[in-house]
Design an enzyme around this catalytic site. Structure first.
Site, PDB file in Angstrom:
ATOM      1  N   MET A 279      60.842 -11.020 118.832  1.00 49.94           N
ATOM      2  CA  MET A 279      61.678  -9.820 118.702  1.00 49.94           C
ATOM      3  C   MET A 279      61.137  -8.727 119.601  1.00 49.94           C
ATOM      4  SD  MET A 279      64.303  -8.575 117.295  1.00 49.94           S
ATOM      5  CE  MET A 279      64.948  -6.950 117.664  1.00 49.94           C
ATOM      6  N   GLU A 312      61.530 -11.467 126.114  1.00 53.86           N
ATOM      7  CA  GLU A 312      61.335 -10.236 125.333  1.00 53.86           C
ATOM      8  C   GLU A 312      60.997  -9.052 126.223  1.00 53.86           C
ATOM      9  OE1 GLU A 312      62.324 -10.446 122.325  1.00 53.86           O
ATOM     10  OE2 GLU A 312      62.433 -12.630 122.452  1.00 53.86           O
TER      11      GLU A 312
END
Length: 865
Positions: A279, A312
């Site tokens: 994330m 990411e």
């Protein structure tokens, strides 16, 4: 609960009414250790104190709105200094805000719950040493489980976090932090969305480094780097390689984006029981800890980790700096990050074949998703947060990235990158929609992007491209080569494709090599490639050579016959990967019998040089046998696979990654006494395969099939857990325990997942994986009816993540009979008013089952030839 599922219309209304100036969030996490609810015990959740102050404006004084908070209780509330009664204004998910002023301050003092599902503030207790580790995960809307907020991406604001933590812990957040008087205080962030704020806390092992960049104008950028993991994984953590990829990526994106990294530091936390791959929280990226390798893995695993690190990192610009307004345009970050992950992996790291992995693995995910009844345009119609959760799928990621790869071929790489640079500068710290991106790409390319966007971003479905070759009877050369484009009836859109057409023939030495290549714009149902007229007759025509477009490749009869005999002779690894992918799509589409695909793998996979392609072939072959082969042929096919895997295991170079891949595949295919005896011997050291190191992870890989076939019992698993008494070992043991071939075991596993809510997300996943064994169809048959009876209750009572895991993981796919299809249709017909997200999951599973039955019929017909 009521109000938890925010709709797009509500979000738009709130965004039109409010703007947020800033958050101050104070968390007290000292309750994470010590006395509290024992692990796994039902009852009141363990909680922590969360105090949030939100400063915001309202452009219609006197109006009413709401803030978001999912928490067991609220202790105190005040709006503009006026105390509010929590019992009146808080319903468990929303805080009603009435009579707003032009400028407002909301203070919320709440007791929020630690999570065991990977959503919100996840709390993990390491069984190895009893240490507690915390981290947050919010996308798309779980920040409200940790602090009160306005939970939608277009209400950006700066944040100041402060955290009280147990003594001896370290705490990280998006901004740089320091410990003063027992409180961790963090620098205010830039304006960001709620879902990318983050807190990581605990006795993590922490490694530091730094990155320095001097730009052409002489300015210097210094970025502190950090990487962390649980103490138990520290001996396995190769942080140096993570930092290497990180620095290479920062150089690459600075070179191409012309916008300095905007978020100060760059920490990367590898955390336990993580639901996602990673994330993109700015300044504090979180990853699943499985990217720390406890045993020997192939280079494909290191490449995958590098790709995720760079994916990411790309989000720091695509998603964090510039963010979509609502989840309709989720692709504005995920498609770009997926494309940029591979683009940067090739351009910046040692993994120069990442586009092969993209063509073979990522696009397979997209092709499957795009043929489901739930397929959607890349720019999707997202009505609410449940829709948003399900749209983190193969279309938003891999199809979107494939479309961008096609766009780069269409407008040129420099025009594409210049468009990105203008996009960042024009919309920094803001929110965008599709039109904002098309505008800058139109400027830089000089092309009208609207037609391209309609065809590629606003329609669903995948086209098939098939070559038609007519030869001149007199000369034997090509008279005409055309490409036929087809679209499914459900999504009949034909698209413009920029393709490379490759012609291949065998050389005198026997290799299959390209001797002609032409790039062509394919439009409409049939496109003649005039440039290849009078070329030498090909043995193989590859219509999407170099993988420029997004399509299903088909073959003419001559090309297919060539592949059946000479696939292993293709010298170009990308061309070979594309052919394998095309053959797999044909198998899934019931155009190639599963036994024929398996035969091709047995004949040619041992010659596959690309380890990632080989491992993908292993996965596809297992699926072909389990789902697509005719039931009456499965036993024979399984025996052939086991024999072939054993042969390749012994033939592979000792100590090589290919040997390791074949060892793992052999473990999954072994199905008889001789195979089990070899696996047992390798575990006990009485059998040896030269060069094969049976490390702890490989030991568990051998134990699962032995357990599933009743060749070892629970005492062996207990002894193995004693040998590997770690969080990873516990997950392996739980999976193996659920795999035992016993009706009582299946009943217990079912109850633990469906009837109880005590297992963590990681153990739910492990239990489902063990429960669902292809060799145990008869044992799990009684659970088909139970599955449909439990669906709505599970969806209603569990978090959306656990609900998704149960609905997908326990669908009776192995009961692959028409009766199961009929039961699925009956449930769908009787539950028209069920939650749309739940119906979507069941529809997808139904489609996979129907596809399997069609493929089985195709394979059965091959058995009569």
């Amino acid at each position: 609960m009521p109000g938890e599922n925010l709709s797009r219309d509500e979000a738009r209304e709130r965004a039109a009414l409010l703007s947020v100036d800033g958050y101050d969030v104070s968390l007290d996490l000292r309750s994470a250790v010590g006395d509290g609810e024992p692990e796994g015990q039902a009852g009141a959740p363990r909680t922590f104190r969360s105090v949030t102050t939100i400063r915001f404006r309202c452009n219609e004084p006197g109006a009413t709105s709401f803030a978001d908070l999912v928490a067991p209780s609220v202790t105190a509330l005040s709006l503009n200094g006026r105390d509010l009664d929590p019992g009146e204004v808080f319903d468990g998910a929303r805080i009603a805000l009435e009579d707003l002023a032009a400028e407002n301050e909301l203070v919320v003092d709440a007791q929020c719950a630690y999570s065991r599902t990977g959503e919100g503030m996840h709390r993990f207790v390491d069984p190895e040493d009893g240490e507690v580790y915390l981290y947050t995960q919010y996308e798309p809307a779980d920040a409200r489980r940790v602090f009160a907020n306005f939970e939608q991406p277009d209400l950006k604001a700066p944040y100041r976090f402060e955290v009280r933590a147990p003594e001896g812990w370290t705490v990280w957040s998006n901004g740089a932090g320091e410990l003063a008087n027992g409180i961790w205080k963090f620098a205010e962030t830039k304006p960001i969305s709620t879902y990318i704020t983050c807190v990581v806390a605990g006795p993590y092992h922490h490694v530091t480094d730094s990155y320095t960049r001097t730009f052409e104008d002489g300015t210097k950028l210094e970025i502190p780097l950090g990487a962390m993991c649980r103490k138990g994984l520290a001996p396995h953590f190769d942080a140096d390689d993570v930092f290497l990829i990180t620095k290479q990526g920062l150089d690459f994106f600075h070179d191409h984006f012309d916008y300095p990294y905007p978020f100060g530091k760059y920490d990367q936390a590898l955390v336990p029981e993580y639901n996602l791959g990673a994330m993109e929280n700015p300044g504090l990226v979180t990853f699943r800890e499985e990217y720390i390798f406890r045993g020997k893995v192939t280079q494909a695993s290191y490449e995958a980790r590098a790709n995720v690190v760079l994916h990411e990192m790309a989000h720091m610009w695509f998603g964090d700096l510039v963010t979509m307004e609502w989840w309709d345009d989720l692709w504005l970050k995920e498609s770009f990050a997926d494309f940029m992950g591979s683009f940067a992996t090739v351009g910046a790291t040692r993994f120069k074949d990442a586009w092969i992995t993209f063509a073979n693995r990522r696009k397979a995910w997209a092709y499957r998703a795009d043929q489901l009844p739930s397929t959607h345009p890349v720019t999707a119609d997202i009505r609410d947060l449940e829709d948003a959760k399900l749209n983190f799928d193969g279309i938003t990621y891999a199809k979107g990235a494939s479309v961008l790869k096609q766009l780069v071929a269409y407008v040129g790489q420099e025009a594409f990158l210049e468009g990105a640079r203008r996009y960042f500068k024009r919309h920094a710290y803001g929110n965008t929609r599709l039109g904002n991106l098309l505008s800058v790409l139109g400027e830089t390319s000089g092309r009208d992007m609207s037609a391209w966007a309609r065809a590629w971003l606003q329609t669903a479905g995948v086209n098939s491209l098939t070559p038609q070759v007519l030869l001149d009877p007199a000369s034997g050369r090509i008279a005409e080569l055309a490409i036929v484009q087809e679209a499914p009836e459900s999504h009949p859109e034909e698209r413009p494709h920029r393709v490379a057409v490759g012609l291949y023939r065998r050389t005198p030495e026997g290799s299959l090599e390209r001797y002609a290549r032409v790039e062509k714009d394919v439009e409409g149902p049939r496109t003649v490639v005039a440039e290849l007229a009078d070329a030498e007759a090909p043995e193989l025509v590859l219509v999407n050579d170099d993988d420029l477009t997004y399509c299903k490749i088909r073959f003419d009869e001559t090309s297919l016959a060539t592949l059946r005999e000479h696939l292993g002779a293709l010298t170009d690894p990308l061309a070979r990967a594309l052919c394998w992918s095309a053959l797999w799509n044909m198998t899934r589409d019931a155009l190639l019998p599963a036994r024929d695909f398996i035969a091709l793998v047995l004949r040619f996979a041992g010659r596959e040089s690309d380890i990632g392609v080989l491992q993908m072939l292993h996965a596809w072959t297992e699926s072909a046998l389990v789902h697509y082969a005719a039931p009456e042929w499965r036993e024979r096919g399984g025996a052939l696979l086991a024999q072939g895997a054993e042969r390749e295991l012994y033939d592979a170079e000792p100590g090589s990654e290919h040997q390791l891949a074949w060892a793992r595949f052999y473990a999954r295919t072994a199905d008889g006494p001789a195979g089990f005896e070899l696996l047992r011997g390798l575990l006990e050291g009485t059998s040896v395969v030269e060069g094969l190191e049976v490390d702890q992870e490989l030991r568990w890989a051998f134990l699962e099939p032995l357990t599933a076939h009743g060749a070892v019992d629970e005492s062996v698993l207990a002894a193995e857990l004693a040998r590997d008494d770690t969080a990873s070992g516990k997950r392996h043991q739980v999976r193996c325990l659920a795999a035992r071939p016993s009706a009582a075991v299946k009943a217990q596993a079912w109850a633990q997942v469906v009837e109880s809510d005590t297992l963590s997300n990681a153990l739910v996943e492990a239990t489902i994986a063990g429960f669902d064994q292809s060799s145990q169809r008869e044992l799990t048959a009684p659970y088909a009816e139970k599955y449909f009876a439990a669906l709505e209750r599970v969806w209603r009572e569990r978090s959306i993540q656990i609900g998704m895991d149960v609905v997908r993981g326990l669908f009776p796919a192995l009961q692959d009979r028409p009766e199961t299809l009929e039961a699925t249709d009956a449930w769908l017909a009787a539950h028209q008013d069920a939650a749309p997200a739940l119906r979507r999951l069941v529809l997808e599973a139904r489609d996979d089952l129907a596809r399997a039955l069609r493929a089985q019929a195709c394979d059965a017909s091959a058995g009569t030839r």
